[in-house]
Design an enzyme around this catalytic site. Structure first.
Site, PDB file in Angstrom:
ATOM      1  N   HIS A  22     -68.757  68.316  25.614  1.00  0.00           N
ATOM      2  CA  HIS A  22     -68.238  67.063  25.047  1.00  0.00           C
ATOM      3  C   HIS A  22     -68.731  65.821  25.790  1.00  0.00           C
ATOM      4  O   HIS A  22     -67.969  64.989  26.263  1.00  0.00           O
ATOM      5  CB  HIS A  22     -66.723  67.076  24.807  1.00  0.00           C
ATOM      6  N   HIS A  76     -54.091  76.681  29.677  1.00  0.00           N
ATOM      7  CA  HIS A  76     -54.585  75.411  29.130  1.00  0.00           C
ATOM      8  C   HIS A  76     -55.037  75.643  27.693  1.00  0.00           C
ATOM      9  O   HIS A  76     -55.726  76.613  27.395  1.00  0.00           O
ATOM     10  CB  HIS A  76     -55.746  74.944  30.013  1.00  0.00           C
ATOM     11  N   GLU A  78     -57.046  73.863  25.718  1.00  0.00           N
ATOM     12  CA  GLU A  78     -58.393  73.470  25.248  1.00  0.00           C
ATOM     13  C   GLU A  78     -59.179  74.726  24.866  1.00  0.00           C
ATOM     14  O   GLU A  78     -59.092  75.769  25.509  1.00  0.00           O
ATOM     15  CB  GLU A  78     -59.122  72.647  26.325  1.00  0.00           C
ATOM     16  N   ASP A 161     -58.738  74.558  34.831  1.00  0.00           N
ATOM     17  CA  ASP A 161     -59.854  73.630  35.038  1.00  0.00           C
ATOM     18  C   ASP A 161     -59.924  73.061  36.459  1.00  0.00           C
ATOM     19  O   ASP A 161     -61.012  72.717  36.941  1.00  0.00           O
ATOM     20  CB  ASP A 161     -59.744  72.452  34.060  1.00  0.00           C
ATOM     21  N   HIS A 220     -63.711  77.663  35.350  1.00  0.00           N
ATOM     22  CA  HIS A 220     -65.152  77.421  35.201  1.00  0.00           C
ATOM     23  C   HIS A 220     -65.816  77.627  36.556  1.00  0.00           C
ATOM     24  O   HIS A 220     -65.307  77.173  37.591  1.00  0.00           O
ATOM     25  CB  HIS A 220     -65.440  75.984  34.761  1.00  0.00           C
TER      26      HIS A 220
HETATM   27 FE1  FEO Z   1     -59.974  71.442  29.652  1.00  0.00          FE
HETATM   28 FE2  FEO Z   1     -62.126  73.927  30.510  1.00  0.00          FE
HETATM   29  O1  FEO Z   1     -61.018  72.955  29.355  1.00  0.00           O
END
Ligand code: FEO
Length: 404
Positions: A22, A76, A78, A161, A220
């Site tokens: 994004h 989360h 997302e 995150d 991540h």
């Molecule tokens: Fe806020 Fe890795 O998504």
């Protein structure tokens, strides 16, 4: 099959080809980390993007029959973490989705399904057999629903995150890749994703301050497991959340006929001659997310654009929009540029930097068409102001910067 602790496995998806998240440039790709805990109630912490479903399923099947999963913790909402929940539920239909109250709202809005939710709040625990999982809600780090899950018996924190990095690799631990590389990626991640929420990060760090952490497993990138690496990333988050900077400068500009570039280059040379750390970026060549990663440590941001149709150039408009959203507080700014017949667009430049939370160190320096030598020489007084800000010697240096 990757075991990260006794009966805890990494079951994520490595997104080698991701180049844009994004609007955040990801030249090193990313990973979406999911973790499977084998216990009396097998528990999966987060899932992966929808297109990584086959990979997460394959990894889970290496370890257990996926239909035996009892809990899917959604730290989360997302969709890089929730995107495979629906497909997984078709395999383990009796699994409960564990999430925060805002997580339940968010998941319902995203997937339009009334799944079997188990809503938790800060301090709640969930017994899954030998282990107890404790939840820490971390609103706005970086969504309202965000939370961390902590395995009490393992001293492992799963903060989603937070503490993550967009970095694809075959290694899973930060110390296998090298701390400098991982910190650089974590810095870019914080700057572009978490920076607006310093106050909320400090609250999360305060809630975790007495928690024994032997491993941080973000959603991540790489896992932090060495004591000194864990201490480093925690202390960096505290520093960033307090908007602390070094005494350094970032110059950002776009240019039409090289006049604004001439001003930027001259500022760079004068500053460099004073041995002040300075970086120079042309927006035509550098992605805004890389520039933000540098601004996180800079005390002064100098921003220049020519005027086109009474506005700053489009690249600069995009940069300013991004900067206003990220709000890098506790910094100073200076504006400059070249114009032909109307200066009106420079107000947008100044107002945007103020809206981003920065204080202008002086009036902007706007030069007509092509700067002459006297005008360029006059930029030295701006460097003098910066030296004063940095509490260096107040008297400005004399002479030609090239002679220093
Ligand atoms: Fe806020 Fe890795 O998504």
């Amino acid at each position: 099959m990757l075991k990260i602790a006794e009966n805890i496995y990494w079951t994520g998806y490595i997104d080698w080809n991701l180049r844009n998240f994004h609007g955040y440039s990801t030249p090193s790709g990313s990973t979406y980390n999911a973790y499977l805990i084998l216990d009396e109630q097998p528990t999966l912490i987060d899932t992966v993007k929808h297109y990584g479903f086959e990979e997460i399923l394959y990894r889970i099947k290496e370890i257990i029959d996926p239909s035996k999963i009892k809990y899917i913790i959604s730290n989360h909402t997302e969709m890089d973490h929730s995107g495979s929940i629906e497909k997984l539920l078709s395999i383990c239909p009796n699994a409960q989705i564990v999430c925060s109250p805002k997580g339940e709202e968010g998941l319902k809005r995203h997937f339009k399904k009334n799944w079997n939710f188990k809503v938790v709040n800060s301090g709640n625990t969930l017994n899954i057999g030998r282990r107890n999982l404790k939840f820490f809600l971390m609103p706005m780090v970086h969504w309202p629903d965000s939370m961390a899950t902590y395995s009490i018996e393992d001293n492992i924190l799963f903060p989603n995150d937070a503490f993550g990095q967009h970095y694809a690799s075959s290694e899973r631990f930060a110390d296998e890749v090298g701390i400098d590389v991982v910190v650089k990626e974590a810095t870019k991640y914080y700057a572009n994703i978490v920076m607006p929420y310093g106050g909320q990060v400090l609250k999360a760090l305060e809630a975790l301050k007495d928690v024994k952490i032997d491993m941080i497993c973000p959603s991540h990138g790489l896992i932090w497991r060495k004591k000194e690496d864990i201490e480093k990333i925690l202390s960096l988050y505290k520093k960033w959340a307090n908007y602390e900077t070094g005494k350094s400068i970032v110059i950002v500009y776009d240019t039409m006929w090289h006049s604004t570039e001439m001003i930027a280059q001259t500022l760079y040379e004068f500053i460099d001659c004073e041995n002040i750390p300075v970086k120079l970026y042309n927006l035509q060549n550098t992605h805004i997310s890389d520039i933000i990663a540098e601004i996180i440590s800079a005390k002064v941001v100098m921003v220049g654009s020519p005027i086109l149709n009474n506005k700053v150039l489009p690249n600069m408009g995009a940069f300013l929009t991004y900067l206003k959203g990220l709000k890098p507080k506790n910094r100073y700014a200076f504006t400059f540029g070249s114009y032909g017949w109307a200066k009106v667009g420079f107000k947008e430049l100044e107002d945007s930097l103020k809206e981003a939370g920065m204080e202008l160190i002086s009036e902007g320096r706007y030069l007509n068409y092509v700067p002459d030598d006297t005008e360029l020489e006059g930029l030295k007084d701006i460097v003098g102001k910066i030296k004063n800000l940095f509490e260096m010697k107040p008297a400005f240096f004399q002479g030609n910067p090239q002679e220093k």
